[in-house]
Design a protein around this motif. Structure first.
Motif, PDB file in Angstrom:
ATOM      1  N   MET A   1      -1.196  66.443  60.691  1.00 32.62           N
ATOM      2  CA  MET A   1      -1.732  65.366  61.736  1.00 32.62           C
ATOM      3  C   MET A   1      -0.474  64.387  62.062  1.00 32.62           C
ATOM      4  N   LEU A   2      -0.420  64.233  63.521  1.00 29.20           N
ATOM      5  CA  LEU A   2       0.280  63.300  63.940  1.00 29.20           C
ATOM      6  C   LEU A   2       0.086  61.767  63.388  1.00 29.20           C
ATOM      7  N   HIS A   3       0.979  61.269  62.920  1.00 27.82           N
ATOM      8  CA  HIS A   3       0.914  59.895  62.390  1.00 27.82           C
ATOM      9  C   HIS A   3       1.022  58.744  63.482  1.00 27.82           C
ATOM     10  N   HIS A   4       2.005  58.736  64.070  1.00 29.39           N
ATOM     11  CA  HIS A   4       2.391  57.969  65.242  1.00 29.39           C
ATOM     12  C   HIS A   4       3.558  58.268  66.335  1.00 29.39           C
ATOM     13  N   VAL A   5       3.640  57.737  67.312  1.00 26.87           N
ATOM     14  CA  VAL A   5       4.714  58.251  68.491  1.00 26.87           C
ATOM     15  C   VAL A   5       5.233  56.754  68.669  1.00 26.87           C
ATOM     16  N   GLU A   6       6.460  56.643  68.825  1.00 24.47           N
ATOM     17  CA  GLU A   6       7.063  55.419  69.088  1.00 24.47           C
ATOM     18  C   GLU A   6       8.010  55.579  70.422  1.00 24.47           C
ATOM     19  N   LEU A   7       7.502  55.096  71.718  1.00 18.30           N
ATOM     20  CA  LEU A   7       8.374  55.161  72.845  1.00 18.30           C
ATOM     21  C   LEU A   7       9.135  53.747  73.100  1.00 18.30           C
ATOM     22  N   TRP A   8      10.300  53.739  73.320  1.00 14.49           N
ATOM     23  CA  TRP A   8      11.329  52.759  73.310  1.00 14.49           C
ATOM     24  C   TRP A   8      11.372  52.471  75.072  1.00 14.49           C
ATOM     25  N   VAL A   9      10.976  51.459  75.215  1.00 14.83           N
ATOM     26  CA  VAL A   9      10.731  51.016  76.807  1.00 14.83           C
ATOM     27  C   VAL A   9      11.969  49.961  77.040  1.00 14.83           C
ATOM     28  N   PRO A  10      12.199  49.925  78.343  1.00 15.05           N
ATOM     29  CA  PRO A  10      13.252  49.100  79.033  1.00 15.05           C
ATOM     30  C   PRO A  10      12.446  47.742  79.465  1.00 15.05           C
ATOM     31  N   ASP A  11      11.136  47.683  79.732  1.00 17.35           N
ATOM     32  CA  ASP A  11      10.604  46.505  80.180  1.00 17.35           C
ATOM     33  C   ASP A  11       9.119  46.532  79.176  1.00 17.35           C
ATOM     34  N   LEU A  12       8.994  45.779  78.251  1.00 15.61           N
ATOM     35  CA  LEU A  12       7.856  45.783  77.612  1.00 15.61           C
ATOM     36  C   LEU A  12       6.586  45.256  78.483  1.00 15.61           C
ATOM     37  N   PRO A  13       6.412  44.158  78.972  1.00  9.67           N
ATOM     38  CA  PRO A  13       5.506  43.643  79.748  1.00  9.67           C
ATOM     39  C   PRO A  13       5.087  44.674  80.805  1.00  9.67           C
ATOM     40  N   ARG A  14       5.797  45.371  81.541  1.00  3.45           N
ATOM     41  CA  ARG A  14       5.434  46.440  82.426  1.00  3.45           C
ATOM     42  C   ARG A  14       4.854  47.656  81.785  1.00  3.45           C
ATOM     43  N   ALA A  15       5.134  48.133  80.525  1.00  5.01           N
ATOM     44  CA  ALA A  15       4.850  49.266  79.580  1.00  5.01           C
ATOM     45  C   ALA A  15       3.523  48.892  79.315  1.00  5.01           C
ATOM     46  N   ILE A  16       3.149  47.516  78.851  1.00  5.70           N
ATOM     47  CA  ILE A  16       1.900  46.968  78.206  1.00  5.70           C
ATOM     48  C   ILE A  16       0.871  47.279  79.172  1.00  5.70           C
ATOM     49  N   ARG A  17       1.280  46.783  80.372  1.00  2.00           N
ATOM     50  CA  ARG A  17       0.497  46.720  81.416  1.00  2.00           C
ATOM     51  C   ARG A  17      -0.232  48.240  81.921  1.00  2.00           C
ATOM     52  N   SER A  18       0.737  49.226  82.024  1.00  7.56           N
ATOM     53  CA  SER A  18       0.388  50.415  82.402  1.00  7.56           C
ATOM     54  C   SER A  18      -0.138  51.358  80.977  1.00  7.56           C
ATOM     55  N   TRP A  19       0.565  51.315  79.956  1.00  7.70           N
ATOM     56  CA  TRP A  19       0.200  52.210  78.890  1.00  7.70           C
ATOM     57  C   TRP A  19      -1.135  51.426  78.330  1.00  7.70           C
ATOM     58  N   GLY A  20      -1.145  49.983  78.076  1.00  3.16           N
ATOM     59  CA  GLY A  20      -2.223  49.272  77.423  1.00  3.16           C
ATOM     60  C   GLY A  20      -3.627  49.627  78.111  1.00  3.16           C
ATOM     61  N   TRP A  21      -3.492  49.639  79.413  1.00  3.43           N
ATOM     62  CA  TRP A  21      -4.815  49.867  80.403  1.00  3.43           C
ATOM     63  C   TRP A  21      -5.074  51.296  80.037  1.00  3.43           C
ATOM     64  N   LEU A  22      -4.161  52.265  79.959  1.00  3.27           N
ATOM     65  CA  LEU A  22      -4.406  53.727  79.824  1.00  3.27           C
ATOM     66  C   LEU A  22      -4.979  54.083  78.314  1.00  3.27           C
ATOM     67  N   LEU A  23      -4.370  53.383  77.332  1.00  3.31           N
ATOM     68  CA  LEU A  23      -4.856  53.801  76.039  1.00  3.31           C
ATOM     69  C   LEU A  23      -6.144  53.115  75.712  1.00  3.31           C
ATOM     70  N   GLY A  24      -6.590  51.876  76.332  1.00  2.00           N
ATOM     71  CA  GLY A  24      -7.674  51.205  76.151  1.00  2.00           C
ATOM     72  C   GLY A  24      -8.971  52.160  76.876  1.00  2.00           C
ATOM     73  N   ARG A  25      -8.611  52.887  77.888  1.00  3.26           N
ATOM     74  CA  ARG A  25      -9.648  53.542  78.659  1.00  3.26           C
ATOM     75  C   ARG A  25      -9.890  54.861  77.785  1.00  3.26           C
ATOM     76  N   LEU A  26      -8.855  55.431  76.960  1.00  3.55           N
ATOM     77  CA  LEU A  26      -8.977  56.404  76.178  1.00  3.55           C
ATOM     78  C   LEU A  26      -9.312  56.164  74.870  1.00  3.55           C
ATOM     79  N   GLY A  27      -9.614  54.932  74.486  1.00  5.61           N
ATOM     80  CA  GLY A  27     -10.407  54.672  73.422  1.00  5.61           C
ATOM     81  C   GLY A  27      -9.465  54.141  72.222  1.00  5.61           C
ATOM     82  N   TYR A  28      -8.372  53.837  72.433  1.00  8.99           N
ATOM     83  CA  TYR A  28      -7.440  53.273  71.730  1.00  8.99           C
ATOM     84  C   TYR A  28      -7.672  51.812  71.643  1.00  8.99           C
TER      85      TYR A  28
END
Length: 130
Positions: A1-28
């Motif tokens: 089973m997968l434990h975690h995935v780590e994405l290194w991003v160049p702009d954290l606030p921008r990544a939080i905006r997009s990924w945070g929304w998507l992950l929240g909608r997916l139940g994370y």
């Protein structure tokens, strides 16, 4: 089973905006937060976004060796359709729009998105294809 995935991003606030929304909608759920990163958890698995001080220059390119995309169970076909409809307002662009929702084949109902940094997410419907 997968434990975690780590994405290194160049702009954290921008990544939080997009990924945070998507992950929240997916139940994370938000899991951890620190100066250079955030994580979201779903069951025992979590996804990390980090703007690491150790990161080297050069952007992510899903077409080069390495990570091509992350694929998520996204609920029903209607759930996938809603995610695809709402995603552009949260920093995502559709991929393969001319072949949606069967870009992965006639029996595979999924949407494909890319964020501003070139990371791709595949949103897969739980229902089998026709």
């Amino acid at each position: 089973m997968l434990h975690h995935v780590e994405l290194w991003v160049p702009d954290l606030p921008r990544a939080i905006r997009s990924w945070g929304w998507l992950l929240g909608r997916l139940g994370y759920e938000p899991y951890q937060e620190w100066e250079h990163g955030r994580s979201w958890r779903h069951g025992p698995t979590y996804l990390v976004l980090e703007r690491s001080p150790a990161m080297r220059g050069g952007g992510h390119d899903r077409m080069r060796p390495g990570l091509n995309h992350l694929a998520f169970h996204a609920g029903t076909r209607a759930d996938v359709d809603a995610l695809m409809r709402d995603a552009p307002a949260h920093g995502w662009s559709p991929l393969f729009a001319d072949r949606y929702p069967h870009a992965g084949g006639p029996r595979h109902y999924a949407g494909y998105l890319t964020d501003a940094d070139g990371f791709e997410a595949e949103l897969v419907a739980a229902e089998p294809g026709p």
